[in-house]
Design a protein around this motif. Structure first.
Motif, PDB file in Angstrom:
ATOM      1  N   MET A   1      11.021  15.788  13.622  1.00 53.62           N
ATOM      2  CA  MET A   1      11.308  14.344  13.588  1.00 53.62           C
ATOM      3  C   MET A   1      11.383  13.863  12.144  1.00 53.62           C
ATOM      4  O   MET A   1      10.909  14.523  11.231  1.00 53.62           O
ATOM      5  N   LYS A   2      11.975  12.697  12.001  1.00 56.71           N
ATOM      6  CA  LYS A   2      12.064  12.084  10.671  1.00 56.71           C
ATOM      7  C   LYS A   2      11.202  10.833  10.635  1.00 56.71           C
ATOM      8  O   LYS A   2      11.255  10.014  11.559  1.00 56.71           O
ATOM      9  N   ILE A   3      10.441  10.699   9.569  1.00 57.38           N
ATOM     10  CA  ILE A   3       9.640   9.497   9.366  1.00 57.38           C
ATOM     11  C   ILE A   3      10.170   8.820   8.114  1.00 57.38           C
ATOM     12  O   ILE A   3      10.115   9.375   7.019  1.00 57.38           O
ATOM     13  N   LYS A   4      10.722   7.642   8.312  1.00 63.18           N
ATOM     14  CA  LYS A   4      11.307   6.908   7.175  1.00 63.18           C
ATOM     15  C   LYS A   4      10.435   5.703   6.842  1.00 63.18           C
ATOM     16  O   LYS A   4      10.049   4.941   7.737  1.00 63.18           O
ATOM     17  N   TYR A   5      10.125   5.561   5.553  1.00 61.27           N
ATOM     18  CA  TYR A   5       9.356   4.393   5.085  1.00 61.27           C
ATOM     19  C   TYR A   5      10.325   3.257   4.823  1.00 61.27           C
ATOM     20  O   TYR A   5      11.295   3.410   4.073  1.00 61.27           O
ATOM     21  N   LEU A   6      10.075   2.122   5.466  1.00 59.99           N
ATOM     22  CA  LEU A   6      10.971   0.971   5.291  1.00 59.99           C
ATOM     23  C   LEU A   6      10.392  -0.060   4.327  1.00 59.99           C
ATOM     24  O   LEU A   6      11.001  -1.094   4.091  1.00 59.99           O
ATOM     25  N   GLY A   7       9.212   0.239   3.779  1.00 63.04           N
ATOM     26  CA  GLY A   7       8.546  -0.686   2.861  1.00 63.04           C
ATOM     27  C   GLY A   7       7.383  -1.390   3.537  1.00 63.04           C
ATOM     28  O   GLY A   7       7.385  -1.598   4.753  1.00 63.04           O
ATOM     29  N   HIS A   8       6.352  -1.718   2.748  1.00 66.67           N
ATOM     30  CA  HIS A   8       5.125  -2.357   3.236  1.00 66.67           C
ATOM     31  C   HIS A   8       4.455  -1.476   4.294  1.00 66.67           C
ATOM     32  O   HIS A   8       4.080  -0.351   3.961  1.00 66.67           O
ATOM     33  N   ALA A   9       4.315  -1.920   5.533  1.00 69.65           N
ATOM     34  CA  ALA A   9       3.704  -1.055   6.567  1.00 69.65           C
ATOM     35  C   ALA A   9       4.739  -0.633   7.609  1.00 69.65           C
ATOM     36  O   ALA A   9       4.388  -0.191   8.701  1.00 69.65           O
ATOM     37  N   ALA A  10       6.002  -0.796   7.276  1.00 66.86           N
ATOM     38  CA  ALA A  10       7.087  -0.565   8.245  1.00 66.86           C
ATOM     39  C   ALA A  10       7.619   0.865   8.159  1.00 66.86           C
ATOM     40  O   ALA A  10       7.914   1.361   7.064  1.00 66.86           O
ATOM     41  N   PHE A  11       7.726   1.487   9.321  1.00 66.05           N
ATOM     42  CA  PHE A  11       8.262   2.849   9.401  1.00 66.05           C
ATOM     43  C   PHE A  11       9.245   2.960  10.558  1.00 66.05           C
ATOM     44  O   PHE A  11       9.120   2.266  11.568  1.00 66.05           O
ATOM     45  N   GLU A  12      10.183   3.876  10.397  1.00 60.59           N
ATOM     46  CA  GLU A  12      11.061   4.273  11.494  1.00 60.59           C
ATOM     47  C   GLU A  12      10.776   5.747  11.782  1.00 60.59           C
ATOM     48  O   GLU A  12      10.785   6.572  10.868  1.00 60.59           O
ATOM     49  N   ILE A  13      10.542   6.061  13.040  1.00 54.48           N
ATOM     50  CA  ILE A  13      10.328   7.452  13.453  1.00 54.48           C
ATOM     51  C   ILE A  13      11.464   7.828  14.379  1.00 54.48           C
ATOM     52  O   ILE A  13      11.699   7.164  15.401  1.00 54.48           O
ATOM     53  N   LYS A  14      12.174   8.877  14.014  1.00 47.91           N
ATOM     54  CA  LYS A  14      13.318   9.336  14.813  1.00 47.91           C
ATOM     55  C   LYS A  14      13.027  10.730  15.334  1.00 47.91           C
ATOM     56  O   LYS A  14      12.881  11.666  14.551  1.00 47.91           O
ATOM     57  N   THR A  15      12.957  10.887  16.635  1.00 55.46           N
ATOM     58  CA  THR A  15      12.795  12.204  17.237  1.00 55.46           C
ATOM     59  C   THR A  15      14.157  12.624  17.785  1.00 55.46           C
ATOM     60  O   THR A  15      15.143  11.896  17.652  1.00 55.46           O
ATOM     61  N   GLU A  16      14.182  13.802  18.439  1.00 53.27           N
ATOM     62  CA  GLU A  16      15.425  14.261  19.070  1.00 53.27           C
ATOM     63  C   GLU A  16      15.981  13.188  20.008  1.00 53.27           C
ATOM     64  O   GLU A  16      17.184  12.972  20.080  1.00 53.27           O
ATOM     65  N   GLU A  17      15.063  12.556  20.739  1.00 55.73           N
ATOM     66  CA  GLU A  17      15.495  11.677  21.828  1.00 55.73           C
ATOM     67  C   GLU A  17      15.278  10.201  21.583  1.00 55.73           C
ATOM     68  O   GLU A  17      15.951   9.366  22.193  1.00 55.73           O
ATOM     69  N   LYS A  18      14.317   9.888  20.745  1.00 59.82           N
ATOM     70  CA  LYS A  18      13.926   8.481  20.674  1.00 59.82           C
ATOM     71  C   LYS A  18      13.808   7.969  19.250  1.00 59.82           C
ATOM     72  O   LYS A  18      13.653   8.740  18.303  1.00 59.82           O
ATOM     73  N   THR A  19      13.889   6.666  19.147  1.00 64.40           N
ATOM     74  CA  THR A  19      13.666   5.998  17.863  1.00 64.40           C
ATOM     75  C   THR A  19      12.578   4.947  18.044  1.00 64.40           C
ATOM     76  O   THR A  19      12.629   4.148  18.981  1.00 64.40           O
ATOM     77  N   PHE A  20      11.593   4.979  17.171  1.00 64.59           N
ATOM     78  CA  PHE A  20      10.520   3.991  17.192  1.00 64.59           C
ATOM     79  C   PHE A  20      10.488   3.268  15.852  1.00 64.59           C
ATOM     80  O   PHE A  20      10.779   3.859  14.819  1.00 64.59           O
ATOM     81  N   LEU A  21      10.074   2.032  15.915  1.00 69.04           N
ATOM     82  CA  LEU A  21       9.748   1.304  14.689  1.00 69.04           C
ATOM     83  C   LEU A  21       8.280   0.922  14.758  1.00 69.04           C
ATOM     84  O   LEU A  21       7.748   0.687  15.850  1.00 69.04           O
ATOM     85  N   ILE A  22       7.647   0.885  13.621  1.00 66.28           N
ATOM     86  CA  ILE A  22       6.273   0.382  13.537  1.00 66.28           C
ATOM     87  C   ILE A  22       6.270  -0.758  12.523  1.00 66.28           C
ATOM     88  O   ILE A  22       6.793  -0.603  11.405  1.00 66.28           O
ATOM     89  N   ASP A  23       5.730  -1.900  12.922  1.00 68.18           N
ATOM     90  CA  ASP A  23       5.562  -3.072  12.049  1.00 68.18           C
ATOM     91  C   ASP A  23       6.810  -3.382  11.206  1.00 68.18           C
ATOM     92  O   ASP A  23       6.748  -3.414   9.957  1.00 68.18           O
TER      93      ASP A  23
END
Ligand code: NI
Ligand code: MN
Length: 224
Positions: A1-23
């Motif tokens: 999976m890929k974990i991308k830092y979007l700044g501050h406490a925000a992240f995007e997590i991309k797996t084979e099947e799904k995409t999640f955002l945190i904060d």
């Protein structure tokens, strides 16, 4: 999976099947590496607490993408009663959603929006593709981090280091001793002067504890 830092406490997590955002705090975030409209397919948006630098643009993104917002029960109820979006309200505990393991853990912090207390602050442990990611939310260090990491061994820890509202470098290093992740990514620092932190110091001292610290600039990602 890929974990991308979007700044501050925000992240995007991309797996084979799904995409999640945190904060996903983007529009008013001076360090944001993305705009709310950049996201087309999002499955879940995890929101650790109601403060504007965490709830951020979650509602706007959820409206457009039909992502479900996952938050502590009271905050989830408040969101779904005020906005036309789907939420999953949970509380401190473990559950599964669409094959993803989600463990909500406490965070020692307040939770309010426009002066109104809403729910309690939380962190998330997300288990997906055989790895567990701990996003601590906004918190000071606390010894139960060790308990949760014993129950749910952590591969990647996303930890605040900016101080003032959250852990500083010294507390985050103590958190590493408790959580013992393989990889630590610092967050919630240098967005504004009040949360200035020396991430390089965190990295060097983390490595002495046997933890690989990865410093991501907003927009950068790691493959894990
Ligand atoms: Ni906060
Ligand atoms: Mn915050």
């Amino acid at each position: 999976m890929k974990i991308k830092y979007l700044g501050h406490a925000a992240f995007e997590i991309k797996t084979e099947e799904k995409t999640f955002l945190i904060d996903p705090f983007l529009k008013n975030n001076p360090k944001a590496a993305a705009k709310p409209e950049d996201f087309e397919k999002v499955d879940f948006i995890f929101v650790t607490h109601a403060h504007a630098d965490h709830l951020g643009d979650a509602v706007e993104i959820a409206k457009r993408t039909k992502a479900k917002i996952v938050a502590i029960y009271d905050l989830a109820e408040w969101i779904s009663s005020n906005y036309n979006v789907e939420t999953v309200g949970m509380n401190y505990g473990r559950t599964e959603m669409e094959g993803i393991e989600v463990i909500m853990v406490p965070a020692w912090h307040s939770s309010s929006f426009q002066g109104k207390a809403i729910g309690n602050a939380a962190g998330f442990i997300i288990g997906v593709e055989g790895k567990r990611i701990y996003h601590a939310g906004d918190t000071c260090v606390f010894s139960d981090m060790k308990l949760f990491a014993e129950l749910y061994p952590i591969n990647i820890a996303l930890l605040p280091i900016g101080g003032h509202f959250v852990m500083d470098v010294e507390q985050a290093l103590k958190a590493l001793e408790l959580v013992k992740p393989e990889i630590a990514i610092p967050m919630h620092y240098n967005t504004w002067p009040i949360i200035t932190a020396n991430a390089q110091e965190f990295k060097e001292k983390a490595e002495k504890l046997g933890v690989k610290a990865v410093l991501l600039e907003p927009g950068e990602e790691i493959n894990v």
